[in-house]
Design an enzyme around this catalytic site. Structure first.
Site, mmCIF file in Angstrom:
data_model
loop_
_atom_site.group_PDB
_atom_site.id
_atom_site.type_symbol
_atom_site.label_atom_id
_atom_site.label_comp_id
_atom_site.label_asym_id
_atom_site.label_seq_id
_atom_site.Cartn_x
_atom_site.Cartn_y
_atom_site.Cartn_z
ATOM 1 N N ARG A 65 0.832 -1.193 0.000
ATOM 2 C CA ARG A 65 0.000 0.000 0.000
ATOM 3 C C ARG A 65 0.876 1.257 0.000
ATOM 4 O O ARG A 65 2.074 1.206 0.252
ATOM 5 C CB ARG A 65 -0.918 0.009 1.231
ATOM 6 C CG ARG A 65 -2.015 -1.014 1.192
ATOM 7 C CD ARG A 65 -2.768 -1.094 2.523
ATOM 8 N NE ARG A 65 -1.952 -1.689 3.581
ATOM 9 C CZ ARG A 65 -2.364 -1.855 4.838
ATOM 10 N NH1 ARG A 65 -3.568 -1.445 5.196
ATOM 11 N NH2 ARG A 65 -1.576 -2.421 5.744
ATOM 12 N N LYS A 86 1.557 2.148 7.347
ATOM 13 C CA LYS A 86 1.930 1.382 8.532
ATOM 14 C C LYS A 86 2.896 2.169 9.411
ATOM 15 O O LYS A 86 3.494 3.153 8.988
ATOM 16 C CB LYS A 86 2.562 0.046 8.133
ATOM 17 C CG LYS A 86 1.603 -0.910 7.461
ATOM 18 C CD LYS A 86 0.417 -1.265 8.341
ATOM 19 C CE LYS A 86 0.801 -2.130 9.527
ATOM 20 N NZ LYS A 86 -0.387 -2.443 10.378
ATOM 21 N N TYR A 146 -1.096 4.502 10.672
ATOM 22 C CA TYR A 146 -1.466 3.492 11.670
ATOM 23 C C TYR A 146 -0.243 3.238 12.547
ATOM 24 O O TYR A 146 0.824 2.873 12.041
ATOM 25 C CB TYR A 146 -1.870 2.178 10.996
ATOM 26 C CG TYR A 146 -3.187 2.212 10.275
ATOM 27 C CD1 TYR A 146 -4.383 2.398 10.965
ATOM 28 C CD2 TYR A 146 -3.251 2.033 8.892
ATOM 29 C CE1 TYR A 146 -5.600 2.423 10.291
ATOM 30 C CE2 TYR A 146 -4.461 2.049 8.217
ATOM 31 C CZ TYR A 146 -5.632 2.245 8.925
ATOM 32 O OH TYR A 146 -6.831 2.268 8.269
ATOM 33 N N HIS A 199 -0.601 1.664 16.141
ATOM 34 C CA HIS A 199 -0.827 0.499 17.013
ATOM 35 C C HIS A 199 0.252 0.405 18.091
ATOM 36 O O HIS A 199 0.889 -0.628 18.273
ATOM 37 C CB HIS A 199 -0.884 -0.785 16.179
ATOM 38 C CG HIS A 199 -1.996 -0.817 15.177
ATOM 39 N ND1 HIS A 199 -3.325 -0.944 15.518
ATOM 40 C CD2 HIS A 199 -1.975 -0.693 13.812
ATOM 41 C CE1 HIS A 199 -4.087 -0.926 14.428
ATOM 42 N NE2 HIS A 199 -3.291 -0.765 13.392
ATOM 43 N N GLU A 249 -5.855 4.754 13.826
ATOM 44 C CA GLU A 249 -6.753 3.808 14.485
ATOM 45 C C GLU A 249 -7.437 4.367 15.727
ATOM 46 O O GLU A 249 -8.360 3.741 16.255
ATOM 47 C CB GLU A 249 -6.004 2.514 14.852
ATOM 48 C CG GLU A 249 -4.985 2.629 15.978
ATOM 49 C CD GLU A 249 -3.610 3.069 15.514
ATOM 50 O OE1 GLU A 249 -2.672 3.001 16.331
ATOM 51 O OE2 GLU A 249 -3.464 3.466 14.334
ATOM 52 N N ASP A 275 -2.593 -6.650 15.232
ATOM 53 C CA ASP A 275 -2.007 -5.312 15.305
ATOM 54 C C ASP A 275 -2.029 -4.748 16.717
ATOM 55 O O ASP A 275 -1.197 -3.910 17.071
ATOM 56 C CB ASP A 275 -2.760 -4.338 14.379
ATOM 57 C CG ASP A 275 -2.240 -4.394 12.954
ATOM 58 O OD1 ASP A 275 -1.053 -4.697 12.767
ATOM 59 O OD2 ASP A 275 -3.031 -4.144 12.032
#
Length: 366
Positions: free
Chosen positions: A15, A75, A94, A96, A118, A270
Site C-alpha cells: 500500500r 503502517k 497506523y 498500534h 486507528e 495489530d
C-alpha cells in the site's frame, strides 16, 4: 505545508499513503507533496501518475523525511525509519503503539507529533480511519481461513461451503464489530455455518437483524468460547479496544480442545492479538502451527490487496490530511474532536491513555 509520502518498507507492504487523486487535492490547496520514487507501484500507481497531479518525486526515503513537515504513511515506522523522523514533525499513520514498546519508545525519543489513524474516533464511537481496513481484513480473514483449511497446508481439509450430502464448515467469530460483521458476511456467502460472539447486545441484535439464519449470535464468555472451539473449523479473532492491547480470549490450554487442523485468523494481531498464542507474521511467512492448530496472524492483511486498500484508505484519510495541512495540527485538533483523539504521542509525551496502560506507564497529559 510540505507533505511527504514515503515508500512503505514493512515486509510485503504494497500500500501507499496517498493516491494520485489525494495528491491532486493537496496540491490544489497550495501544498507541496513529495512522493518517494516507486512508492505507489505496489498499488498500481506510478511516478508519472503523481507527477501529472503536481507531486515532486524524490529518489530516497531520507529525502522525503528531510523535506517534509508532515509524513503520511500506511503502517507504523520500522526501525530503519526511526532516525529519519524529526523533532516536531507530524506523522500521520497506523501506529498500534500498544503492541510495540520499542516503537513507542522510539517515537517518544523522536519528539514528533504522532497521530494514529486507528484512534481517530467520532462522537458515536466509530473509528472512521480504521473502518475501511477492518472491512478489508474481515473479508480477507475468510478468504485466508478457507485456504488454510486445505489439507496440503495442514488444515482440517474442510470446504467451508460444504457440498450436497456433506455439512458446511463452521466458523466462529470473536467480536461483532466491523471485522466480525464483514467476516460473517463472507462466510455466510460461502454457505458456512457461522457463530458470532460479543459482549455488546446491541451489536448482536444488529447482526441478528441483517444476517441470514445460518449466522447465529451468542453472548461472549469463557464458557461459550470453550464450548464452541471444540466444534468449529475456522476461528476469527476480531476483538478491538481502541488504542489498547486486545484481551486474550483464547488461551494456550484451549488449543488442545480444538480439532487438529483448526485454523485461527487473528485480525487483532495489530493490537497484540486476542489469542494468547498469537505472534505477528508476514505475507511471506503467514502461518505457524501450535498444538496442530494453524495460526494465520499477518499484521498487515490489507497489504495483500493494495489497490483496493490504498483507494479505500485515501478516501477516508484525505479530509483529515487536508485539515492538518490547511490549519496545522494544533488548530486542527482543537476544532475537530475526532482528530484530537488521534493524538497518541506529542513531542515526547504520551497523551493517549491506552498506550500507557499497555506498558504500565503514566499518561502525562490528556
Amino acid at each position: 505545508m510540505k507533505i511527504g509520502v514515503p515508500k512503505e518498507i514493512k515486509n510485503n507492504e504494497n500500500r501507499v499513503g496517498m493516491t494520485p487523486a489525494g495528491v491532486f487535492e493537496l496540491v490544489k490547496n497550495g501544498h507541496t507533496v513529495y512522493v518517494q520514487s516507486t512508492a505507489g507501484e505496489g498499488s498500481g500507481f506510478f511516478d508519472d501518475d503523481y507527477l501529472q497531479v503536481g507531486a515532486i518525486i524524490l529518489d530516497t526515503i531520507e529525502g522525503v523525511y528531510l523535506k517534509s513537515d508532515m509524513i503520511v504513511k500506511v503502517k507504523e515506522p520500522v526501525d530503519q525509519e526511526y532516525n529519519l523522523i524529526q523533532e516536531n514533525q507530524l506523522v500521520f499513520t497506523y501506529f498500534h503503539f500498544a503492541s510495540s514498546e520499542t516503537l513507542t519508545k522510539a517515537m517518544i525519543t523522536s519528539k514528533a507529533i504522532c497521530i494514529a489513524y486507528e484512534t481517530v474516533e467520532d462522537a458515536d464511537g466509530t473509528l472512521p480511519l480504521l473502518t475501511p481496513m477492518s472491512e478489508v481484513a474481515g473479508r480477507m480473514a475468510i478468504q485466508q481461513g478457507a485456504k488454510y483449511l486445505e489439507k496440503p497446508i495442514k488444515g482440517r481439509g474442510v470446504l467451508l461451503g460444504g457440498v450436497p450430502g456433506v455439512p458446511p464448515g463452521r466458523v466462529l467469530i470473536l467480536g461483532a464489530g466491523t471485522v466480525g460483521i464483514q467476516a460473517a458476511k463472507m462466510a455466510a456467502g460461502l454457505g458456512a455455518h457461522v457463530t458470532i460472539l460479543d459482549i455488546n447486545m446491541k451489536r448482536l441484535r444488529h447482526v441478528n437483524d441483517i444476517m441470514p439464519s445460518h449466522v447465529v449470535t451468542e453472548f461472549s464468555n469463557e464458557y461459550n468460547i470453550r464450548r464452541h472451539i471444540k466444534t468449529h473449523d475456522l476461528i476469527v479473532g476480531g476483538v478491538l479496544i481502541p488504542g489498547a492491547k486486545a484481551p486474550s480470549l483464547i488461551t494456550r490450554d484451549m488449543l488442545k480442545e480444538m480439532h487438529p487442523g483448526t485454523v485461527i485468523v487473528d485480525v487483532a494481531v495489530d493490537q497484540g492479538g486476542c489469542i494468547e498464542t498469537t505472534k505477528a507474521t508476514t505475507h511471506e511467512n503467514p502461518t505457524y502451527i501450535i498444538d496442530d492448530v494453524v495460526h494465520y496472524c499477518v499484521a498487515n492483511m490489507p497489504g495483500a490487496v493494495p489497490y483496493t486498500s490504498t483507494v479505500a484508505l485515501t478516501n477516508v484519510t484525505l479530509p483529515y490530511v487536508l485539515k492538518l495541512a490547511n490549519m496545522g495540527w494544533e488548530k486542527a485538533c482543537q476544532t475537530d474532536k475526532s482528530l484530537q483523539k488521534g493524538l497518541n504521542i506529542v513531542k515526547g509525551t504520551i497523551v493517549y491513555e491506552g498506550i500507557a496502560e499497555a506498558f504500565g506507564w503514566e499518561v502525562s497529559c490528556s
